[in-house]
Scaffold this active site. Structure first.
Site, PDB file in Angstrom:
ATOM      1  N   LYS A   1       6.140 -10.928  70.507  1.00  0.00           N
ATOM      2  CA  LYS A   1       6.100 -12.283  71.443  1.00  0.00           C
ATOM      3  C   LYS A   1       4.950 -13.016  71.471  1.00  0.00           C
ATOM      4  O   LYS A   1       3.761 -12.479  71.644  1.00  0.00           O
ATOM      5  CB  LYS A   1       6.461 -11.854  72.999  1.00  0.00           C
ATOM      6  CG  LYS A   1       6.873 -12.999  73.805  1.00  0.00           C
ATOM      7  CD  LYS A   1       7.634 -12.320  75.143  1.00  0.00           C
ATOM      8  CE  LYS A   1       7.814 -13.652  76.272  1.00  0.00           C
ATOM      9  NZ  LYS A   1       8.314 -13.295  77.390  1.00  0.00           N
TER      10      LYS A   1
ATOM     11  N   SER B   1      12.830 -15.160  79.384  1.00  0.00           N
ATOM     12  CA  SER B   1      11.990 -15.859  78.653  1.00  0.00           C
ATOM     13  C   SER B   1      11.912 -15.336  77.259  1.00  0.00           C
ATOM     14  O   SER B   1      11.342 -16.110  76.088  1.00  0.00           O
ATOM     15  CB  SER B   1      10.576 -16.000  79.176  1.00  0.00           C
ATOM     16  OG  SER B   1       9.686 -14.880  79.053  1.00  0.00           O
TER      17      SER B   1
ATOM     18  N   SER C   1      12.642 -11.212  82.233  1.00  0.00           N
ATOM     19  CA  SER C   1      12.455 -11.675  80.784  1.00  0.00           C
ATOM     20  C   SER C   1      12.850 -10.890  79.693  1.00  0.00           C
ATOM     21  O   SER C   1      12.791 -11.184  78.597  1.00  0.00           O
ATOM     22  CB  SER C   1      11.090 -12.274  80.704  1.00  0.00           C
ATOM     23  OG  SER C   1      11.152 -13.602  81.475  1.00  0.00           O
TER      24      SER C   1
END
Lengths: 487, 95
Positions: free
Chosen positions: A79, A154, A178
């Protein structure tokens, strides 16, 4: 034999050690899929092909020397919230569009040391603020199960990439859901460990008392192997927990007969879509067949978790994001009159609307005259939410419920209504406020769209959660389904 | 609780965010909605409940007071928008 993107990490690792394929070949396979398929998804902000080749060659050499671990030579996606030395680390913000991290996050170091091969950096909501991956400066990510829908957020890029077979596994972070909500919306298994279990060093901070790193994968077994390598004490993170890491892998095969599962009645109340409810209820039956004992429990303060979170998280975010001042790194506005103007213009231009909203809410609730009514009040309610879980875990081993209220929604359908967007995380936020581990795993489909089941555990009970999830996945095949068009 | 455009301007100033005029009304409406949702907290009974700032009851860990960081100023300043002689440049502060 299945194609590499259909294999588990254990199968990939066996294949590498058995010389069925090399890490270089695996890496090429996934880079090629990224090249051909990612234009539909926008799941990656940066592809690091040259770095991946070098890591793959090193992994092949290590395998040849007989020094390979279970993750050596396995590709992954990080990420873009984790600092990667020499590679752009944008946090999906214009503010950091040209930021090349000068150091590695601890988890990047650890996974590199395990011999994993980083293919690239995943798209995400800007500074991890969002539930749909629509707040990214680099544009929204599409859900591989239906390109007109969101992948959740997210960690939307991480899940879209893994669900589409662009990588076997990806890292992710979870401040209010998330990891779990996007995993649910894309048919993946995602785990957020106990607060403090995985180092936050080099993970760009959003809300420091809630942020925790974890994994999204195609099975609990895959998630366990990677989480094992990420976990552990780190002296560079002042909230890292000094406590040995449990063996997450060996116990996966234990039967779950006699396991006490609590169903919080508040998680099955109004607001849960009927299709999602039916999938979760079918999963509960399956757990009963596996010998679990089901018990209704109550987490009476759960309706307060979203309002509590939207005080605590923005308050911490407004402090954490004060560092972006246009002076030391990040975006700097042109044509400014003085220092204050430099701050204001750089931040006004560099941050997107959702980040600005949260900074302003945070600034407001911390400001003179409102601090007691909002911030201190929220911290007290946070204690009530924590106490709910303490009582629950005196009675049951794990808590089970839905991860999200419904399947993935349409892109653009909630972008103008922040409150509607925030309510997506109604079932996931409490685990962050309490700091307990929680995960999502696939439990069925509604009209071809995946539904996720959430398991929450007591502090440091990651091994048990993964064991329960693995046992369910031995008895079901939901997690083995993959989206058409990405076969 | 609702925020007026004037209050939004004040909060944006405290947070050092420059807003365009057309953004202010929009933010005032959205932030008011968010605070309206947050106001549900006021109904919670919290007398005598200690605040919880952190999920784990932990004390601040101390380390030996020795230098552990090396000087990496040049590396860090490579990413700065404007530097000179090892210093970060900002607009003139003192007239």
């Amino acid at each position: 034999m299945n194609a590499p993107h259909q294999l588990s990490i254990r199968e990939l690792s066996d294949g590498l050690r058995g010389k069925k394929f090399s890490s270089r070949e695996l890496t090429q396979h996934f880079l090629k899929r990224i090249d051909t398929l990612d234009p539909q998804l926008n799941s990656l902000i940066t592809v690091t092909a040259a770095r991946a080749q070098r890591q793959a060659e090193a992994a092949d050499a290590r395998i040849a020397r007989g020094e390979a671990g279970p993750l050596t030579g396995i590709p992954l996606i990080q990420k873009d919230i984790f600092c990667t030395q020499g590679v752009r680390t944008s946090c999906a913000s214009q503010m950091l569009d040209r930021f090349i991290a000068p150091y590695d996050a601890t988890i990047v170091e650890k996974l590199d040391a395990a011999g994993m091969v980083m293919l690239g950096k995943a798209n995400m909501d800007e500074f991890a603020m969002g539930s749909s991956n629509e707040t990214s400066w680099y544009g929204p990510v599409c859900n591989p199960w239906d390109l007109s829908r969101v992948p959740g957020g997210s960690s939307g890029g991480s899940v879209a990439a893994v669900a589409a077979g662009l990588a076997p596994v990806a890292t992710a972070t979870d401040t209010g859901g998330s990891i779990r909500q996007p995993a649910a919306l894309t048919n993946l298994t995602g785990i957020k460990p106990t607060y403090g279990r995985v180092s936050r060093y080099g993970m760009i901070a959003f809300a420091s008392s809630l942020d925790q790193a974890g994994v999204v994968a195609r099975s609990a077994e895959d998630a366990a192997v990677v989480l094992q390598a990420m976990s552990g004490f780190d002296p560079r993170d002042s909230t890292s927990v000094e406590r040995p890491v449990d063996d997450l892998v060996t116990g996966l095969n234990q039967p779950i007969k006699g396991l006490r599962i609590g169903l919080p009645k508040e998680y099955f109340a109004e607001g849960l879509a009927p299709g999602a409810r039916a999938c979760v209820e079918a999963a509960i039956k399956k757990f009963e067949e596996l010998g679990a004992v089901i018990k209704e429990i109550s987490l009476p303060n759960s309706p307060l978790s979203v309002p509590t979170y939207y005080v605590v998280a923005p308050a911490e975010a407004s402090s954490n994001l004060a560092r972006f001042d246009g002076v030391r790194y990040g975006h700097r506005a042109e044509g400014v009159k003085n220092l204050e103007d430099l701050y204001k213009k750089s931040r006004g231009e560099g941050f997107g609307a959702e980040v600005q909203r949260r900074i302003m809410i945070g600034t407001y609730v911390l400001s003179h005259g409102y601090y007691d009514a909002y911030y201190l009040k929220a911290q007290k309610v946070r204690r009530l939410i924590y106490d709910d879980f303490k009582r629950a875990f005196a009675e049951v081993d794990v808590v089970l419920g839905p991860t999200a209220t419904d399947v993935a929604f349409k892109l653009g359908s909630k972008t103008d209504d922040p409150v509607a967007m925030y309510l997506n995380d109604i079932y996931t936020i409490a685990a962050n406020l309490a700091g307990i581990p929680a995960m999502s795993l696939p439990c069925g489909f509604v009209d071809g769209l995946p539904v996720g089941l959430q398991l929450m555990g007591n502090y440091f009970d990651e091994a048990r959660l993964l064991n329960v999830a693995h046992q369910y996945q031995q008895a079901t095949n939901w997690h083995q389904q993959s989206p058409k068009g990405f076969a | 609780m609702s925020l007026s455009p004037e209050q939004v301007r004040q909060v944006a100033h405290l947070a050092r965010l420059e807003l365009k005029n057309e953004q202010v009304e929009h933010y005032a409406r959205q932030l008011s909605n968010i605070l309206g949702m947050v106001d549900r907290l006021s109904a919670a009974q919290t007398d005598g409940v200690p605040e919880m700032a952190h999920p784990l009851d932990m004390t601040q860990r101390l380390r030996p007071d020795v230098v552990t960081e090396t000087d990496r100023r040049d590396v860090f300043q490579e990413h700065a928008p404007a530097v000179q002689d090892g210093l970060f440049l900002v607009p003139k502060v003192i007239e």
